[in-house]
Scaffold this motif. Structure first.
Motif, mmCIF file in Angstrom:
data_model
loop_
_atom_site.group_PDB
_atom_site.id
_atom_site.type_symbol
_atom_site.label_atom_id
_atom_site.label_comp_id
_atom_site.label_asym_id
_atom_site.label_seq_id
_atom_site.Cartn_x
_atom_site.Cartn_y
_atom_site.Cartn_z
ATOM 1 N N ALA A 85 11.102 -17.302 -7.910
ATOM 2 C CA ALA A 85 11.608 -17.751 -6.978
ATOM 3 C C ALA A 85 10.884 -16.893 -5.791
ATOM 4 C CB ALA A 85 13.040 -16.764 -6.282
ATOM 5 N N GLY A 86 9.566 -15.754 -5.943
ATOM 6 C CA GLY A 86 8.732 -14.995 -5.158
ATOM 7 C C GLY A 86 7.884 -14.670 -6.150
ATOM 8 N N VAL A 87 6.279 -14.430 -5.288
ATOM 9 C CA VAL A 87 5.442 -13.098 -5.907
ATOM 10 C C VAL A 87 4.780 -12.824 -4.750
ATOM 11 C CG1 VAL A 87 4.146 -15.012 -5.295
ATOM 12 C CG2 VAL A 87 3.662 -13.807 -7.625
ATOM 13 N N MET A 88 4.317 -11.534 -5.029
ATOM 14 C CA MET A 88 3.657 -11.030 -4.146
ATOM 15 C C MET A 88 2.912 -9.222 -5.061
ATOM 16 S SD MET A 88 2.175 -10.206 -1.375
ATOM 17 C CE MET A 88 2.038 -9.362 -0.255
ATOM 18 N N TYR A 89 2.057 -9.000 -4.348
ATOM 19 C CA TYR A 89 1.068 -8.173 -5.077
ATOM 20 C C TYR A 89 2.091 -6.573 -4.077
ATOM 21 C CZ TYR A 89 -2.329 -11.285 -5.779
ATOM 22 O OH TYR A 89 -3.331 -12.687 -6.073
ATOM 23 N N PRO A 90 2.042 -5.173 -4.801
ATOM 24 C CA PRO A 90 1.859 -4.189 -4.463
ATOM 25 C C PRO A 90 0.340 -3.803 -4.206
ATOM 26 C CG PRO A 90 1.846 -3.768 -6.969
ATOM 27 C CD PRO A 90 1.790 -5.294 -6.493
ATOM 28 N N PHE A 91 0.956 -3.380 -2.597
ATOM 29 C CA PHE A 91 -0.472 -2.722 -1.772
ATOM 30 C C PHE A 91 -0.968 -1.259 -2.538
ATOM 31 C CE2 PHE A 91 0.793 -5.038 1.822
ATOM 32 C CZ PHE A 91 -0.004 -6.589 1.538
ATOM 33 N N PRO A 92 -2.478 -0.904 -2.579
ATOM 34 C CA PRO A 92 -2.243 0.140 -3.574
ATOM 35 C C PRO A 92 -2.161 1.638 -2.658
ATOM 36 C CG PRO A 92 -4.458 -1.321 -2.991
ATOM 37 C CD PRO A 92 -3.691 -1.612 -2.418
ATOM 38 N N GLU A 100 -0.998 4.829 2.521
ATOM 39 C CA GLU A 100 0.800 4.339 2.660
ATOM 40 C C GLU A 100 1.773 5.347 2.156
ATOM 41 O OE1 GLU A 100 0.573 1.620 3.997
ATOM 42 O OE2 GLU A 100 -1.196 0.225 3.984
ATOM 43 N N SER A 101 1.262 6.459 1.809
ATOM 44 C CA SER A 101 2.174 6.973 1.014
ATOM 45 C C SER A 101 3.282 7.674 1.498
ATOM 46 C CB SER A 101 1.396 8.505 0.849
ATOM 47 O OG SER A 101 0.863 8.797 1.840
ATOM 48 N N PHE A 102 4.019 8.000 3.169
ATOM 49 C CA PHE A 102 4.267 8.522 3.580
ATOM 50 C C PHE A 102 5.578 7.327 3.562
ATOM 51 C CE2 PHE A 102 2.805 12.097 6.650
ATOM 52 C CZ PHE A 102 2.557 12.936 5.351
ATOM 53 N N SER A 103 5.633 6.222 3.864
ATOM 54 C CA SER A 103 6.432 4.972 4.060
ATOM 55 C C SER A 103 5.995 3.741 3.184
ATOM 56 C CB SER A 103 6.790 4.900 5.579
ATOM 57 O OG SER A 103 8.485 3.669 5.337
ATOM 58 N N ILE A 104 6.077 3.467 1.731
ATOM 59 C CA ILE A 104 5.911 3.065 1.113
ATOM 60 C C ILE A 104 6.854 1.727 1.107
ATOM 61 C CG2 ILE A 104 5.994 2.715 -1.539
ATOM 62 C CD1 ILE A 104 5.445 5.169 -1.598
#
Length: 496
Positions: free
Chosen positions: A220-227, A246-250
């Protein structure tokens, strides 16, 4: 910086402070207060959550989250303090979750912390929500939606991280949805920890991850998590005073499950989330929520089918360097029939491409044996077309290098980091660039230096913004911003 250019058409009608002056010093500590009422009636143009904090002394960076009625609305982490003390804040748009604020709710905050004679920093936090009265259109692009956590709200509010722990697979049961459901989205808050933290590549494994979502066994879905690099990662001086990557709001990964609406209104649906490439020595905290949009007709019947190609491929480029690649293509089609006999076809498609490499010399990698040098780089790109709404694209490039020397009583770390992130969603375009370099020598002669530059270029409709900041040795030495009228959809090129 992004908060400086985050503007709303609606009329500000007030802020509700729910958690005030909470002191977090325990790992299992959870603070819960009651949200009673918004300062103006909905539907709202926008709703924002703000977490503001302060910490003094010595302390690690700590991960955490904010929950409303058992639904997570912010995944965050904290900066590392100085002896004199620091303050910080983060604001996130939660307009798509506005339905949570139509009635009183419990609001919980959890940032597991450990205070000792050495690590003395107690986290003091406030959590508030700001509301903007409805203007011409709602800013988020989604109609008023119902928010349905897939984890038990009680378990999340009592023990949020034990109930969100995932290694490899996570399975959930989604309750039956209303017959007039028009669309459904899955938001997955996810952050890697221990060996799954992204320091310079994933420390204890291969340098790429892929999230795959299944509904009743169908892709149903595919995505990479950003570093994500927390503020203690690589070299803490890289992130002073700019936040770690990206650490304060993931941001949660969002998947359009609308082709599966007929299955989900017919009965319970099994939703599975797989983290591909994850190391057995690390963990992911995964917390999924459905955002359900009402339609204009009831669904009588229908079904969905999906295909997913691709998968992570790994190879050793040398004795110290491993490379990971992926080329994923997803196509999901759903057929539905309404009570009036009208037939609809809902399709979701995505095409993703990624390459990432991680090179180490000496050491073993991971928290226990930091290598003498590390080099990580990668490029992720993709495009997606949802069942409703505009197409989206992204391209995310990064590089991180570290040279580290260990002494009997200290260390000397030289590090650089660079990020270039470009996203589009309909006529909205935003680009973020970051370059940072630092040296941290703990023995005499002590050296603590850093230099960094961060910039956002954003366009939304006919408005464009440019915000930038430069940092040297832990202080902002230059900060600038401007707004101008631009061509819709043309991207945030600088004005003539």
């Amino acid at each position: 910086l992004m908060q400086d250019i985050f503007q709303v058409d609606g009329i500000f009608c007030g802020t509700v402070s729910v958690i005030q002056g909470a002191a977090l010093s325990g790992y299992s500590q959870i603070v819960t207060e009651r949200f009673s009422k918004a300062p103006c009636d909905g539907p709202w143009e926008a709703v924002r959550v703000t977490l503001a904090g302060s910490v003094q002394g010595r302390q690690f960076d700590r991960f955490g989250g904010v929950f409303v009625g058992g639904a997570e609305v912010l995944r965050t982490s904290t900066p590392e303090p100085t002896p004199e003390g620091i303050t910080w804040s983060v604001t996130r748009d939660v307009t798509d979750y506005a339905g949570l604020f139509q009635w009183p709710q419990n609001v919980s905050a959890s940032i597991p912390n450990v205070v000792t004679a050495v690590y003395t920093g107690v986290l003091h936090i406030n959590v508030s929500f700001s509301f903007f009265a409805s203007g011409r259109t709602r800013g988020s692009g989604l109609p008023e939606a119902a928010v349905v956590p897939l984890r038990s709200p009680h378990s999340v509010m009592v023990s949020p991280w034990n109930s969100t722990l995932t290694q490899g697979w996570a399975n959930f049961t989604a309750r039956r949805l209303a017959a007039d459901t028009g669309g459904v989205f899955l938001d997955v808050f996810a952050s890697g920890h221990e060996c799954e933290e992204f320091e310079a590549g994933y420390d204890c494994g291969t340098p790429l991850r892929r999230f795959v979502v299944y509904v009743n066994g169908v892709p149903a879905g595919v995505m990479y998590p950003f570093p994500v690099v927390y503020s203690g990662g690589v070299n803490p001086l890289l992130w002073r005073p700019l936040a770690g990557v990206e650490s304060f709001s993931i941001s949660p990964l969002r998947f359009d499950l609308s082709p599966f609406v007929p299955r989900m209104v017919a009965g319970e649906a099994e939703v599975a989330i797989r983290v591909e490439g994850a190391s057995a020595s690390g963990v992911w905290y995964v917390n999924p929520t459905l955002v359900v949009v009402a339609g204009d007709e009831e669904i009588a019947s229908g079904d969905a089918a999906g295909t997913l190609t691709g998968g992570l491929r790994h190879r050793n480029l040398s004795a110290t360097c491993v490379e990971s690649r992926d080329d994923s293509d997803l196509l999901v089609r759903g057929q539905m029939v309404t009570r009036s006999g009208r037939r609809k076809t809902l399709s979701v498609s995505a095409s993703l491409h990624a390459v990432s490499a991680y090179d180490t010399t000496a050491g073993g990698g991971g928290p226990a044996q930091p290598p003498d040098s590390r080099l990580a780089w990668g490029v992720m790109s993709g495009s997606a077309v949802g069942a409703s709404g505009p197409a989206s694209t992204f391209q995310y490039g990064f590089s991180i290098s570290v040279n580290q020397t260990e002494f009997s009583s200290g260390f000397d770390i030289n590090a650089t980091a660079a990020v270039d992130s470009f996203h589009t969603y309909g006529d909205a375009v935003w680009n973020k660039t970051l370059q940072s370099k630092s040296r941290y020598r703990s023995e005499e002669p002590v050296v603590q230096t850093n230099a960094a530059a961060e910039r956002y270029l954003v366009s939304l409709g006919s408005l464009c913004w440019d915000a930038s900041a430069r940092v040297r040795d832990g202080a902002v030495v230059e900060k600038d911003g401007m707004q101008w009228m631009c061509e819709p959809g043309a991207g945030p090129g600088l004005p003539a």
